[in-house]
Design an enzyme around this catalytic site. Structure first.
Site, PDB file in Angstrom:
ATOM      1  N   LEU A  20     -15.158 -17.991   8.633  1.00  0.00           N
ATOM      2  CA  LEU A  20     -14.094 -18.423   9.602  1.00  0.00           C
ATOM      3  C   LEU A  20     -14.788 -18.366  10.752  1.00  0.00           C
ATOM      4  O   LEU A  20     -15.670 -17.464  11.050  1.00  0.00           O
ATOM      5  CB  LEU A  20     -12.971 -17.289   9.714  1.00  0.00           C
ATOM      6  CG  LEU A  20     -11.860 -17.497   8.522  1.00  0.00           C
ATOM      7  CD1 LEU A  20     -11.063 -16.414   8.525  1.00  0.00           C
ATOM      8  CD2 LEU A  20     -11.066 -18.835   8.625  1.00  0.00           C
ATOM      9  N   ASP A  36     -12.380 -12.067  -5.497  1.00  0.00           N
ATOM     10  CA  ASP A  36     -12.636 -13.232  -6.273  1.00  0.00           C
ATOM     11  C   ASP A  36     -11.149 -13.404  -7.217  1.00  0.00           C
ATOM     12  O   ASP A  36     -10.902 -12.388  -7.731  1.00  0.00           O
ATOM     13  CB  ASP A  36     -13.765 -12.928  -7.095  1.00  0.00           C
ATOM     14  CG  ASP A  36     -13.892 -14.327  -7.984  1.00  0.00           C
ATOM     15  OD1 ASP A  36     -13.092 -15.023  -8.378  1.00  0.00           O
ATOM     16  OD2 ASP A  36     -15.278 -14.547  -8.330  1.00  0.00           O
ATOM     17  N   ALA A  60      -7.436 -21.672  -4.874  1.00  0.00           N
ATOM     18  CA  ALA A  60      -7.218 -22.346  -6.211  1.00  0.00           C
ATOM     19  C   ALA A  60      -8.656 -22.728  -6.790  1.00  0.00           C
ATOM     20  O   ALA A  60      -9.379 -23.213  -5.906  1.00  0.00           O
ATOM     21  CB  ALA A  60      -6.147 -23.162  -6.190  1.00  0.00           C
ATOM     22  N   THR A  62      -9.670 -26.261  -7.487  1.00  0.00           N
ATOM     23  CA  THR A  62      -9.055 -27.451  -7.260  1.00  0.00           C
ATOM     24  C   THR A  62      -9.687 -28.645  -7.531  1.00  0.00           C
ATOM     25  O   THR A  62      -9.152 -29.619  -7.592  1.00  0.00           O
ATOM     26  CB  THR A  62      -8.751 -27.463  -5.479  1.00  0.00           C
ATOM     27  OG1 THR A  62     -10.021 -27.633  -4.974  1.00  0.00           O
ATOM     28  CG2 THR A  62      -7.901 -26.531  -5.078  1.00  0.00           C
ATOM     29  N   THR A 101       1.202 -27.981  -6.249  1.00  0.00           N
ATOM     30  CA  THR A 101       0.884 -29.462  -6.331  1.00  0.00           C
ATOM     31  C   THR A 101       1.857 -30.275  -6.874  1.00  0.00           C
ATOM     32  O   THR A 101       2.468 -29.970  -7.783  1.00  0.00           O
ATOM     33  CB  THR A 101      -0.502 -29.556  -7.007  1.00  0.00           C
ATOM     34  OG1 THR A 101      -0.644 -30.801  -7.314  1.00  0.00           O
ATOM     35  CG2 THR A 101      -0.539 -28.756  -8.274  1.00  0.00           C
ATOM     36  N   ASP A 102       2.122 -31.711  -6.579  1.00  0.00           N
ATOM     37  CA  ASP A 102       2.774 -32.665  -7.294  1.00  0.00           C
ATOM     38  C   ASP A 102       2.013 -32.882  -8.659  1.00  0.00           C
ATOM     39  O   ASP A 102       2.580 -33.547  -9.521  1.00  0.00           O
ATOM     40  CB  ASP A 102       2.695 -34.111  -6.575  1.00  0.00           C
ATOM     41  CG  ASP A 102       1.315 -34.548  -6.179  1.00  0.00           C
ATOM     42  OD1 ASP A 102       0.375 -33.831  -6.155  1.00  0.00           O
ATOM     43  OD2 ASP A 102       1.157 -35.725  -5.937  1.00  0.00           O
ATOM     44  N   TYR A 124      -6.167 -28.580 -14.666  1.00  0.00           N
ATOM     45  CA  TYR A 124      -5.715 -28.210 -13.212  1.00  0.00           C
ATOM     46  C   TYR A 124      -4.331 -28.311 -13.234  1.00  0.00           C
ATOM     47  O   TYR A 124      -3.651 -27.345 -12.844  1.00  0.00           O
ATOM     48  CB  TYR A 124      -6.584 -29.211 -12.335  1.00  0.00           C
ATOM     49  CG  TYR A 124      -5.719 -29.168 -11.054  1.00  0.00           C
ATOM     50  CD1 TYR A 124      -6.091 -27.985 -10.001  1.00  0.00           C
ATOM     51  CD2 TYR A 124      -4.940 -29.943 -10.309  1.00  0.00           C
ATOM     52  CE1 TYR A 124      -5.750 -28.031  -8.810  1.00  0.00           C
ATOM     53  CE2 TYR A 124      -4.356 -29.961  -8.844  1.00  0.00           C
ATOM     54  CZ  TYR A 124      -4.734 -28.726  -8.367  1.00  0.00           C
ATOM     55  OH  TYR A 124      -4.149 -28.518  -6.982  1.00  0.00           O
ATOM     56  N   LYS A 128      -1.854 -24.804 -12.665  1.00  0.00           N
ATOM     57  CA  LYS A 128      -1.325 -24.640 -11.387  1.00  0.00           C
ATOM     58  C   LYS A 128       0.222 -24.696 -11.919  1.00  0.00           C
ATOM     59  O   LYS A 128       0.900 -23.616 -11.275  1.00  0.00           O
ATOM     60  CB  LYS A 128      -1.508 -25.932 -10.616  1.00  0.00           C
ATOM     61  CG  LYS A 128      -2.662 -26.008  -9.871  1.00  0.00           C
ATOM     62  CD  LYS A 128      -3.215 -24.893  -8.770  1.00  0.00           C
ATOM     63  CE  LYS A 128      -1.940 -25.220  -7.728  1.00  0.00           C
ATOM     64  NZ  LYS A 128      -2.344 -23.967  -6.550  1.00  0.00           N
TER      65      LYS A 128
HETATM   66  N1  LIG Z   1      -6.073 -30.758  -1.428  1.00  0.00           N
HETATM   67  C1  LIG Z   1      -4.909 -31.293  -1.962  1.00  0.00           C
HETATM   68  O1  LIG Z   1      -5.075 -32.706  -1.840  1.00  0.00           O
HETATM   69  C2  LIG Z   1      -3.921 -30.320  -2.489  1.00  0.00           C
HETATM   70  C3  LIG Z   1      -2.858 -31.176  -3.255  1.00  0.00           C
HETATM   71  C4  LIG Z   1      -1.750 -30.513  -3.652  1.00  0.00           C
HETATM   72  C5  LIG Z   1      -1.920 -29.190  -3.844  1.00  0.00           C
HETATM   73  N2  LIG Z   1      -3.074 -28.404  -3.109  1.00  0.00           N
HETATM   74  C6  LIG Z   1      -3.070 -27.059  -3.464  1.00  0.00           C
HETATM   75  O2  LIG Z   1      -3.264 -26.421  -1.909  1.00  0.00           O
HETATM   76  C7  LIG Z   1      -4.173 -25.294  -2.172  1.00  0.00           C
HETATM   77  C8  LIG Z   1      -5.361 -25.457  -1.189  1.00  0.00           C
HETATM   78  O3  LIG Z   1      -6.199 -26.138  -1.798  1.00  0.00           O
HETATM   79  P1  LIG Z   1      -7.525 -27.207  -1.034  1.00  0.00           P
HETATM   80  O4  LIG Z   1      -7.247 -28.622  -1.154  1.00  0.00           O
HETATM   81  O5  LIG Z   1      -7.394 -26.559   0.529  1.00  0.00           O
HETATM   82  O6  LIG Z   1      -8.497 -26.492  -1.978  1.00  0.00           O
HETATM   83  P2  LIG Z   1      -9.986 -25.961  -1.438  1.00  0.00           P
HETATM   84  O7  LIG Z   1     -10.604 -26.539  -0.298  1.00  0.00           O
HETATM   85  O8  LIG Z   1     -10.747 -26.149  -2.814  1.00  0.00           O
HETATM   86  O9  LIG Z   1      -9.880 -24.541  -1.276  1.00  0.00           O
HETATM   87  C9  LIG Z   1      -9.487 -23.502  -2.256  1.00  0.00           C
HETATM   88  C10 LIG Z   1      -9.754 -22.355  -1.682  1.00  0.00           C
HETATM   89  O10 LIG Z   1      -9.827 -21.525  -2.763  1.00  0.00           O
HETATM   90  C11 LIG Z   1     -10.966 -20.679  -2.892  1.00  0.00           C
HETATM   91  N3  LIG Z   1     -11.229 -20.264  -3.890  1.00  0.00           N
HETATM   92  C12 LIG Z   1     -11.584 -21.126  -5.148  1.00  0.00           C
HETATM   93  N4  LIG Z   1     -11.837 -20.087  -6.158  1.00  0.00           N
HETATM   94  C13 LIG Z   1     -11.841 -18.926  -5.648  1.00  0.00           C
HETATM   95  C14 LIG Z   1     -11.941 -17.598  -6.197  1.00  0.00           C
HETATM   96  N5  LIG Z   1     -12.373 -17.690  -7.582  1.00  0.00           N
HETATM   97  N6  LIG Z   1     -11.905 -16.676  -5.584  1.00  0.00           N
HETATM   98  C15 LIG Z   1     -11.627 -16.575  -4.260  1.00  0.00           C
HETATM   99  N7  LIG Z   1     -11.186 -17.954  -3.566  1.00  0.00           N
HETATM  100  C16 LIG Z   1     -11.399 -18.922  -4.483  1.00  0.00           C
HETATM  101  C17 LIG Z   1     -11.986 -21.601  -2.195  1.00  0.00           C
HETATM  102  O11 LIG Z   1     -13.039 -20.510  -1.838  1.00  0.00           O
HETATM  103  P3  LIG Z   1     -14.503 -21.364  -1.582  1.00  0.00           P
HETATM  104  O12 LIG Z   1     -14.516 -21.873  -0.457  1.00  0.00           O
HETATM  105  O13 LIG Z   1     -15.265 -19.977  -1.717  1.00  0.00           O
HETATM  106  O14 LIG Z   1     -14.647 -22.365  -2.562  1.00  0.00           O
HETATM  107  C18 LIG Z   1     -11.291 -22.374  -1.067  1.00  0.00           C
HETATM  108  O15 LIG Z   1     -11.077 -21.582   0.035  1.00  0.00           O
HETATM  109  C19 LIG Z   1      -4.311 -25.138  -3.517  1.00  0.00           C
HETATM  110  O16 LIG Z   1      -3.550 -24.155  -4.098  1.00  0.00           O
HETATM  111  C20 LIG Z   1      -4.367 -26.393  -4.148  1.00  0.00           C
HETATM  112  O17 LIG Z   1      -3.890 -26.445  -5.512  1.00  0.00           O
HETATM  113  C21 LIG Z   1      -4.191 -29.316  -2.568  1.00  0.00           C
END
Ligand SMILES: NC(=O)c1ccc[n+]([C@@H]2O[C@H](COP(=O)([O-])OP(=O)(O)OC[C@H]3O[C@@H](n4cnc5c(N)ncnc54)[C@H](OP(=O)(O)O)[C@@H]3O)[C@@H](O)[C@H]2O)c1
Length: 288
Positions: A20, A36, A60, A62, A101-102, A124, A128
């Site tokens: 951050l 983790d 997550a 993702t 998620t959708d 995925y 989820k």
């Molecule tokens: N992006 C989309 O379009 C979208 C759509 C629908 C729903 N969502 C949901 O919104 C949420 C955030 O998604 P996002 O798009 O922001 O995803 P992202 O950028 O991939 O962020 C996911 C976060 O989870 C962390 N993470 C992954 N594996 C981990 C682990 N084993 N232990 C601890 N932290 C871990 C990642 O950390 P690192 O930085 O270390 O990898 C990252 O900070 C998720 O729940 C996702 O399912 C996203």
């Protein structure tokens, strides 16, 4: 974190050391813990030590096709990780908002309301959906906030379809967009406002759709992004089946956000309003 820092005592949890910015980590009351989601215990232990009153869980696995290749990892993180968080909330009596998620829907008949029956396809989506159940079943005070096609223009934000449209068209490169995927879209800052309001100011329990308003196909979305940024260039329609993706994608998806619109002070945005804010975020980026 930008919305919470300085206003609350807040623990940020992630893998490894903090990434951050100093503008957030330097605020009084902000701490970081290494945890983790996939290891069965470290996130739960960090939460039990910090003793929060409220937890926003959006970590997550993702990578949709990556989850298809490695369903064990997807399960450990998306189900086991959510279980860790929900168990801690249960033990502490803390409120939980978990992001989902959708993709929990099959995309046969969207847009979907909160009462629609999920039918996730692919690792995925299925993990989820199981994570949603872990949160709702184990944490007594829980809301699951579903979003879709998230994008942000803030510095350091994740690359997304919308940011790639801007970057590619700016470089004079064509953009490929799925013409047969109907989606809701979500400005990250809009979802942050809605989910934090849900976490800190509401007692709503159950599923809530917290995307922005409307449903568009991705070609139209790309054209609207381009128009807002005054960019011209080629936006090439492609069909999902022709892309030979590993994991299935919902085609007629989209989230009905009328419940969030009625319930929350921070309303889902219109696409025009969201793109105005996206553009403003982008313009405020430091020049490289
Ligand atoms: N992006 C989309 O379009 C979208 C759509 C629908 C729903 N969502 C949901 O919104 C949420 C955030 O998604 P996002 O798009 O922001 O995803 P992202 O950028 O991939 O962020 C996911 C976060 O989870 C962390 N993470 C992954 N594996 C981990 C682990 N084993 N232990 C601890 N932290 C871990 C990642 O950390 P690192 O930085 O270390 O990898 C990252 O900070 C998720 O729940 C996702 O399912 C996203």
């Amino acid at each position: 974190m930008a919305r919470l820092a300085g206003r609350h005592e807040v623990l940020a949890l992630g893998r490894g050391p903090s990434r951050l910015p100093a503008s957030i980590m330097g605020q009084a009351g902000v701490t970081w813990a290494d945890g983790d989601l996939g290891d069965g215990g470290s996130v739960e232990r960090a939460l039990l030590a910090f003793r929060p009153e409220a937890v926003l869980h959006d970590g997550a696995a993702t990578d949709v096709d990556g989850c298809e290749r490695d369903p064990l990892l997807a399960w450990r993180v998306n189900v086991g990780g959510t279980e860790q968080v929900a168990r801690a909330c249960r033990a502490l009596g803390a409120r939980l908002v978990a992001l989902s998620t959708d993709y929990v829907f099959d995309g046969e008949a969207g847009p979907y309301g909160e009462e629609a029956r999920p039918n996730p396809r692919g690792a995925y989506a299925r993990t989820k959906r199981c994570g949603e159940e872990a949160a709702l079943l184990l944490a007594p005070d829980c809301a699951v906030a579903r979003v879709a096609v998230v994008y942000s223009g803030r510095p350091g934000a994740k690359s997304s379809f919308a940011t790639q449209v801007v970057e590619r068209l700016t470089r004079g490169e064509p953009v490929r967009a799925f013409s047969d995927q109907l989606v809701s879209t979500t400005l990250a800052d809009s979802a942050a406002a809605m989910t934090l309001e849900l976490l800190l100011e509401h007692r709503y329990q159950g599923v809530l759709h917290t995307a922005d308003q409307g449903v568009v196909d991705r070609v139209t979305f790309a054209r609207r992004v381009a128009a807002r940024f005054g960019l011209t260039g080629e936006i090439l329609p492609v069909r999902t089946a022709d892309a030979k993706l590993l994991a299935p994608r919902p085609l007629r998806a989209g989230l009905d956000v009328s419940r969030a619109t009625a319930l929350l002070h921070h309303k889902p945005l219109t696409l025009d309003a969201a793109l105005d804010r996206f553009h403003a975020e982008w313009q405020a980026r430091p020049t490289p």
